[in-house]
Design an enzyme around this catalytic site. Structure first.
Site, PDB file in Angstrom:
ATOM      1  N   GLY A  82       0.816  -1.219   0.000  1.00 29.43           N
ATOM      2  CA  GLY A  82       0.000   0.000   0.000  1.00 29.43           C
ATOM      3  C   GLY A  82       0.845   1.262   0.000  1.00 29.43           C
ATOM      4  N   ARG A 146       1.176  -5.734  -4.951  1.00 31.63           N
ATOM      5  CA  ARG A 146       1.161  -6.628  -3.782  1.00 31.63           C
ATOM      6  C   ARG A 146       1.592  -8.056  -4.114  1.00 31.63           C
ATOM      7  NH1 ARG A 146      -0.652  -4.499   0.801  1.00 31.63           N
ATOM      8  NH2 ARG A 146      -2.109  -2.746   0.744  1.00 31.63           N
ATOM      9  N   ASP A 177       5.316  -7.887   5.517  1.00 28.92           N
ATOM     10  CA  ASP A 177       5.316  -8.999   4.557  1.00 28.92           C
ATOM     11  C   ASP A 177       6.365  -8.781   3.462  1.00 28.92           C
ATOM     12  OD1 ASP A 177       3.354 -10.572   5.743  1.00 28.92           O
ATOM     13  OD2 ASP A 177       1.727  -9.488   4.763  1.00 28.92           O
ATOM     14  N   LYS A 203       8.175   0.643   5.575  1.00 31.72           N
ATOM     15  CA  LYS A 203       7.043   1.441   5.103  1.00 31.72           C
ATOM     16  C   LYS A 203       5.725   0.878   5.602  1.00 31.72           C
ATOM     17  CE  LYS A 203       4.412  -0.050   2.528  1.00 31.72           C
ATOM     18  NZ  LYS A 203       3.531  -0.808   1.641  1.00 31.72           N
ATOM     19  N   THR A 204       4.796   1.644   5.977  1.00 27.23           N
ATOM     20  CA  THR A 204       3.362   1.364   6.085  1.00 27.23           C
ATOM     21  C   THR A 204       2.696   2.426   6.955  1.00 27.23           C
ATOM     22  OG1 THR A 204       1.580  -0.114   6.766  1.00 27.23           O
ATOM     23  CG2 THR A 204       3.601  -0.397   7.986  1.00 27.23           C
ATOM     24  N   ASP A 206       0.179   1.948   8.505  1.00 28.94           N
ATOM     25  CA  ASP A 206      -0.431   1.251   9.642  1.00 28.94           C
ATOM     26  C   ASP A 206       0.400   1.366  10.924  1.00 28.94           C
ATOM     27  OD1 ASP A 206      -2.120   0.550   7.647  1.00 28.94           O
ATOM     28  OD2 ASP A 206      -1.856  -1.611   7.808  1.00 28.94           O
TER      29      ASP A 206
HETATM   30  P1  FBP Z   1       0.661  -1.879   3.642  1.00 30.75           P
HETATM   31  O1  FBP Z   1       0.709  -2.694   4.889  1.00 30.75           O
HETATM   32  O2  FBP Z   1       1.063  -2.612   2.424  1.00 30.75           O
HETATM   33  O3  FBP Z   1       1.436  -0.604   3.809  1.00 30.75           O
HETATM   34  O4  FBP Z   1      -0.842  -1.411   3.356  1.00 30.75           O
HETATM   35  C1  FBP Z   1      -1.633  -0.973   4.382  1.00 30.75           C
HETATM   36  C2  FBP Z   1      -3.017  -0.568   3.952  1.00 30.75           C
HETATM   37  O5  FBP Z   1      -3.075   0.807   3.653  1.00 30.75           O
HETATM   38  C3  FBP Z   1      -4.012  -0.946   5.042  1.00 30.75           C
HETATM   39  O6  FBP Z   1      -4.159   0.075   5.970  1.00 30.75           O
HETATM   40  C4  FBP Z   1      -5.251  -1.283   4.250  1.00 30.75           C
HETATM   41  O7  FBP Z   1      -6.042  -2.243   4.911  1.00 30.75           O
HETATM   42  C5  FBP Z   1      -4.716  -1.858   2.988  1.00 30.75           C
HETATM   43  O8  FBP Z   1      -3.453  -1.270   2.788  1.00 30.75           O
HETATM   44  C6  FBP Z   1      -5.598  -1.596   1.795  1.00 30.75           C
HETATM   45  O9  FBP Z   1      -5.086  -2.267   0.713  1.00 30.75           O
HETATM   46  P2  FBP Z   1      -5.400  -1.919  -0.798  1.00 30.75           P
HETATM   47  O10 FBP Z   1      -4.604  -0.710  -1.140  1.00 30.75           O
HETATM   48  O11 FBP Z   1      -4.895  -3.101  -1.535  1.00 30.75           O
HETATM   49  O12 FBP Z   1      -6.864  -1.672  -0.930  1.00 30.75           O
END
Ligand code: FBP
Length: 544
Positions: A82, A146, A177, A203-204, A206
């Site tokens: 993400g 992803r 991951d 990165k994230t 979250d």
């Molecule tokens: P990452 O862990 O890859 O940084 O992504 C986090 C996130 O933003 C979450 O908060 C959310 O649940 C998810 O990605 C949403 O995924 P997508 O962009 O595939 O809809």
């Protein structure tokens, strides 16, 4: 025509720690003692025969000239998972470091995430190209994806690409991951006779890729500040008109760090913390009661308005729903084709009736059909339910309305997620990301592999930040994934005995009854340092 802020941000010079500001040849490396994984040491040592147990590394200003740092390098970079504000600056820091080391060094961007590596799809990153992305949000410079590199064919294809391109190193900018993948790639390359190095960057949005050595993941700061601005605006709107409750779901796949930080920044009436709900084994019914308690108390004071924050991952922490999700994952994975052939929801429910436990099937049937269907949507490549697509805020509001049965209660739902992932990075994220990218270069130039770029001491001004590297195997444990134990970087959930949660828990009963909203306003990019550069409240409280 680009906006004046965008133009001004192109020219922003990110701050670097002192150790990285000096002449490039003066950067020296200090090594700690060998490290161990957080648990399952024997098994993890066995999987990572060549990369396990490396020492921690810190960069300092050295007395001897570091000649090695000036060798010509060819590096490939991947944005994985993400979006998170600051990704472009990691690439900028890496690029500037490489060019400072040796002007002939080159940087390639793998297009569209890890599949760019397996499929050998690249872009040559030049200064002119990069200059239009400096200090901006988004991952659009090379795109993200992803794809999980897990099959023997994918590993072999990655090595093939690295050989064809003659790369010295690959940098993976990703979450837990993706960095687990980086560790596996580092090991695979050595085991298969390649000298190509692999370095990760944390990165994230979250905020769940953190530990003793990684103080925060990048993007968390900007995302939380963006959401908090919007929440603060809603707080002020509702405090003006005094007629609505706002139920706001906040992104953050699993951990509740974002919800907690936004609560500390805005002081809403209710903020649910998934980790606490799981620890107390609270049912959906009990969560609804908790929200109703605040609504009823405030109604007694004629305050028929308020704000409720709901973490995105909540459903997976409510024991009965967690059980339902696990059962759904198992039965759908076991009979994927048969389930895919059933297209309408009534038939899907019939299909599930003989496969789920009585209790889980009962819950599935009791959920509003549009919400129940969201539990059946495709899993992501890592096997996760896509919680951002489950409308928990609507589910809770529906249940609250039913319970209260009160004409004065009027509410609106919101989901703040994607709005925060590509914002212009705050100064904190712009500086932090640039430093992470520059540190990744120093790790590569120093011949290291299987490390996560790290920058610590983040509550101090950037000059005092401490840069270095953390061995990826040090953050690992074994976890059950798709039916077997796999090495993974441990996700950091909200700690209930940590200072950020305790600070919130001490105050929340007052916020539940009285109007104590705070209005943080928009992120400021120019102005006094205390307004523009301060880190999150979570980080400040954790470091106190
Ligand atoms: P990452 O862990 O890859 O940084 O992504 C986090 C996130 O933003 C979450 O908060 C959310 O649940 C998810 O990605 C949403 O995924 P997508 O962009 O595939 O809809």
């Amino acid at each position: 025509m680009i906006s004046s802020l965008q133009k001004a941000r192109y020219d922003y010079a990110p701050k670097l720690p002192d150790s990285l500001c000096s002449s490039i040849q003066d950067i020296s490396l200090e090594f700690g003692s060998p490290t161990e994984s957080i648990s399952d040491r024997e098994e993890i040592r066995d999987i990572f025969k060549n990369t396990y147990g490396k020492p921690l590394v810190t960069f300092a200003k050295g007395n001897e000239k570091n000649e090695k740092i000036q060798r010509e390098l060819k590096v490939g970079v991947i944005l994985s998972g993400g979006q998170a504000p600051g990704g472009h600056n990691v690439i900028a820091g890496l690029f500037d470091g490489l060019k400072k080391g040796n002007p002939n060094s080159t940087l390639l961007g793998f297009k569209g995430g890890p599949s760019g590596l397996t499929g050998n799809k690249t872009i040559n990153i030049t200064k002119e190209f990069l200059d239009e992305y400096r200090n901006t949000g988004g991952f659009d410079i090379i795109g993200s994806g992803r794809t999980k590199i897990e099959t023997p064919e994918q590993f072999a294809a990655s090595l093939e690409t690295v050989k064809k391109l003659n790369l010295d190193a690959v940098v993976v900018i990703g979450g837990d991951d993706s960095n687990t993948n980086a560790a596996l790639l580092a090991e695979y390359f050595i085991a298969n006779g390649s000298n190509a190095q692999v370095i990760g960057c944390p990165k994230t949005i979250d905020g769940d890729l953190k530990n003793e050595h990684i103080e925060t993941s990048f993007g968390f700061d900007t995302a939380c500040k963006t959401y908090s601005e919007l929440i603060g605006n809603l707080c002020r709107d509702t405090n003006s008109a005094k007629k609505y409750w706002h139920f706001i779901k906040l992104m953050g796949r699993s951990a509740s760090h974002i919800a907690l930080e936004c609560a500390l920044q805005t002081q809403p009436n209710v903020c649910l913390i998934s980790e606490e709900i799981e620890a107390k084994a609270m049912s959906l019914e009990q969560i609804v009661d908790l929200i109703c308690e605040s609504i009823i108390k405030r109604a007694k004071n004629s305050d028929n308005f308020g704000v409720v924050l709901i973490p995105e991952g909540l459903v997976e922490f409510i024991p009965e729903i967690k059980k339902l999700i696990n059962e759904l994952n198992d039965v759908i994975a076991a009979e994927e084709k048969s389930f895919a052939a059933v297209t309408n929801f009534t038939d899907q429910l019939n299909w599930l009736s003989s496969r789920l436990s009585e209790c889980s099937y009962g819950i599935m049937k009791s959920l509003p059909p549009d919400i129940a269907q969201q539990f059946l949507m495709d899993r992501d490549p890592h096997g996760n339910v896509q919680v951002s697509r489950i409308e928990t805020e609507k589910l809770l509001l529906g249940m609250v309305e039913k319970k209260l049965n009160n004409g004065k209660f009027s509410a609106l739902t919101h989901f703040f997620g994607y709005e925060g992932r590509c914002a212009f990075p705050s100064n904190f994220d712009a500086d932090y990301c640039y430093s992470l990218g520059f540190s990744a270069f120093v790790l590569i130039a120093s011949g290291l592999t299987g490390y996560l770029s790290s920058v610590k001491n983040l509550t101090f001004p950037a000059a005092g930040w401490i840069a270095g590297g953390v061995p990826l195997t040090m953050m690992m444990n074994l976890e059950q994934r798709h039916g077997s134990k796999k090495p993974v970087i441990k996700k950091a959930l909200v700690e209930l005995d940590g200072k950020p949660f305790k600070t919130f828990a001490e105050k929340r009963s007052i916020w539940a009854e009285k109007t104590c909203f705070l209005y943080p306003g928009a992120i400021q990019y120019y102005g006094p340092s205390e307004v523009c550069d301060s880190p999150t409240k979570t980080l400040i409280l954790e470091k106190e």
